[in-house]
Every structure is written in C-alpha cells, then in structure tokens.
Design an enzyme around this catalytic site. Structure first.
Site, mmCIF file in Angstrom:
data_model
loop_
_atom_site.group_PDB
_atom_site.id
_atom_site.type_symbol
_atom_site.label_atom_id
_atom_site.label_comp_id
_atom_site.label_asym_id
_atom_site.label_seq_id
_atom_site.Cartn_x
_atom_site.Cartn_y
_atom_site.Cartn_z
ATOM 1 N N LYS A 66 -5.395 -0.269 -1.809
ATOM 2 C CA LYS A 66 -6.632 -0.122 -0.858
ATOM 3 C C LYS A 66 -7.649 -1.143 -1.127
ATOM 4 O O LYS A 66 -8.172 -1.344 -0.087
ATOM 5 C CB LYS A 66 -7.346 1.198 -1.244
ATOM 6 C CG LYS A 66 -6.231 2.479 -0.567
ATOM 7 C CD LYS A 66 -6.989 3.890 -1.151
ATOM 8 C CE LYS A 66 -6.109 4.883 -0.735
ATOM 9 N NZ LYS A 66 -6.897 6.097 -0.734
ATOM 10 N N ASP A 102 -10.816 8.718 4.491
ATOM 11 C CA ASP A 102 -10.967 9.968 3.693
ATOM 12 C C ASP A 102 -12.130 10.705 3.878
ATOM 13 O O ASP A 102 -12.041 12.001 4.063
ATOM 14 C CB ASP A 102 -10.929 9.488 2.394
ATOM 15 C CG ASP A 102 -9.595 8.916 1.814
ATOM 16 O OD1 ASP A 102 -8.247 9.443 2.514
ATOM 17 O OD2 ASP A 102 -9.392 8.009 1.016
#
Ligand code: ATR
Length: 285
Positions: A66, A102
């Site tokens: 990420k 998220d």
C-alpha cells in the site's frame, strides 16, 4: 475488450475481493474481470511504476504494497497522502492515480447500518481502539465527518499519541486525546461511538475487554473484525441494547469506489453481495 482489474498483494490467496467484484461484474453484465495477482516484494516498486504495461485498468492494493503503490502514483487524493498509503489505483491515460477507500468504506457502512449514530448526544466524541493502519484511515474519516473529539486507546500508548500528533495539524479545531488501554473503561462513557480497530476479538485472538456497562445508552459500537462476524465486543454491546455495526460491511463498502472507477458503474452493497461474502466466511451455507 475485457476491462481487467486485480487485487495486488503478497501473498494474495486469502483475499475476498475477487468474490465481491466478481459478483458485481456478473450482476451488471459487464465485459470485465477481477483477478488476484501476487506481486513479489522484490521488484514491486518497479512493477508499480510500470503499471500501465500490465494490461490492467486499475487495482486494489493490499499488504505489503500500500505504501510503495502510493509512491508510484502520479496523482493521489489528499487524504491518501495524509495516510501514506493507497488501496485503490487506476489509470487516467498514462497517469497512475490512487486513493484510500478504507475510511470512506467505514463511514458508508456506519451510515447505512446505524443511520442515527450522529443523533446521539455524545456523537461529538468517538472512542477508537487501536492505532494501526486501519485506525489511521478511520480517524481521518471521522475527523473529516466532523467528529470533534476523538479518544484513541492503544496497547502501545506511544503509537496512540503518535497518531494524535500526526492528525492535529490537519484538523486544528478537533481534540484528539491518547489514552492507555487501562484507562479505556473510565473514558468510555464520554463516547457516542466506539470503534474497535485492533485484532482483539478475531478468531484465535483474545477478546477485547471493554466494559460495555460503562457506555452511555445508545452508544453505537462498531468492530472492523469480521471473523467472527459477531465479535465478543459486538455480542456484549448488542445484549446491552446498543446499536452494533459489524466489520463485513466496511469490507464491502470500501470496494465500491474502485469498481466505479475501473468499470464505470457504481455498485450497491446489497443483501445479495453480503450473502456471497457470508457464504465464503462459512457463516451461511
Ligand atoms: P491494521 O492495519 O489492521 O490496523 P496493524 O497496523 O498491525 O493492523 O495494527 C494492529 C492494532 O491491533 C494495533 O493497534 C495493535 O496494538 P499495538 O500498537 O500495541 O501493537 C493492536 N493489537 C494487536 N494485537 C493486540 C493485543 N493482543 N492486545 C492489544 N492490542 C493488540
């Protein structure tokens, strides 16, 4: 030409994303695909920098890539830069773009499952347990949503303090307070929303010890753990009459923006896609 997207990680076998996107591709009758691709950490930086050569329109990015995927992006949304990570990337022409979904997934799930959470007289204050990557994304989303006071409790208190210090300049009007796990029960009554972002309560882990008897009535309790779907924290909160929000919804909602970017259709988190995931989790047969 089939539009190809993927989830990129190392290892990648456990990802439930292919199931979710596969369901939506079928639901919308798209000429599209979504596949898991294991990207070896050795050479991953170069792989992401050469993203446009892989024949993909975009991808989800998971552990451990990420951060380096963000570095490979030509453009990234502000909040992703603040978090230092992306979980969703796409091409605009030759340019690689990225974001982190998220936090938005967490908020969309909360708003869908407990739409009245903001009405609680203590909704101004949230208690977030944990200070890892998930906590970081959720804190940013809560602060963006206007929650004015956040209590962060973590086993390693210095990490909670580190998060508080990190976010303070970006949200100068908010109050962000680090507390130790031992203090959690004493401060829990201030919160209108409780979020567990730690691994506690996950299968194979000890449960989180929060005395739900200390919570104000109607405080919404959420957990990002979804194996089991009803964690001991959620079970105790539910038994005490609190609105509860499980972690599966966040997993489903965080997938929505990527699908829309890659394939041009905004999918909906319905009971049907939830059932697909529940079946995979072994909760439904
Ligand atoms: P994620 O990206 O899912 O947030 P992470 O960055 O590894 O994962 O963070 C895990 C969180 O769970 C951390 O807040 C961690 O606490 P520490 O910062 O003290 O490590 C918390 N956690 C994991 N196992 C724990 C345990 N047994 N007791 C208390 N907290 C735990």
């Amino acid at each position: 030409m089939t539009l190809r997207a993927a989830v990129l990680g190392w290892p990648i076998g456990h990802s439930r994303s292919p199931l979710i996107h596969g369901h939506w591709i079928k639901e919308h009758g798209l000429d599209a695909s979504y596949e898991p691709i294991a990207v070896d950490p050795e050479g991953a930086s170069a792989w992401f920098r050469a993203f446009k050569t892989h024949g993909l329109v975009g991808a989800n990015v998971t552990i451990p890539h990420k951060e380096l995927a963000l570095e490979a992006c030509d453009t990234a949304e502000d909040h992703a830069r603040r978090l230092g990570a992306v979980n969703t990337i796409w091409l605009e022409g030759d340019r690689l773009c990225g974001t982190s979904t998220d936090g938005a997934g967490f908020m969309a799930n909360l708003d869908q499952t407990a739409p009245n959470w903001r009405d609680h007289k203590a909704a101004e204050t949230a208690l977030v347990l944990g200070a890892g990557g998930a906590a970081r994304a959720i804190l940013d989303a809560l602060l963006t949503a206007g929650v004015g006071h956040i209590l962060i409790a973590n086993r390693t208190e210095a990490k909670a303090q580190g998060l508080a210090d990190w976010f303070a300049p970006a949200y100068p009007s908010a109050k962000i307070t680090a507390v130790s796990l031992a203090e959690t029960d004493n401060v829990a009554g201030q919160a209108g929303l409780v979020v567990n972002t730690t691994a506690l309560g996950m299968e194979g882990q000890p449960p989180l010890t929060l005395d739900v008897g200390r919570l104000a009535p109607d405080t919404t309790v959420t957990d990002i753990v979804y194996t089991p779907l009803e964690t001991p924290l959620l079970a105790a909160a539910k038994a005490a009459g609190h609105p509860v929000v499980d972690g599966l919804g966040m997993l489903l909602h965080q997938a929505v923006p990527g699908f829309e970017r890659w394939f041009g259709v905004r999918p909906t988190v319905t009971e049907a896609v939830r059932r697909v995931a529940l079946r995979d989790l072994g909760v439904l047969t």
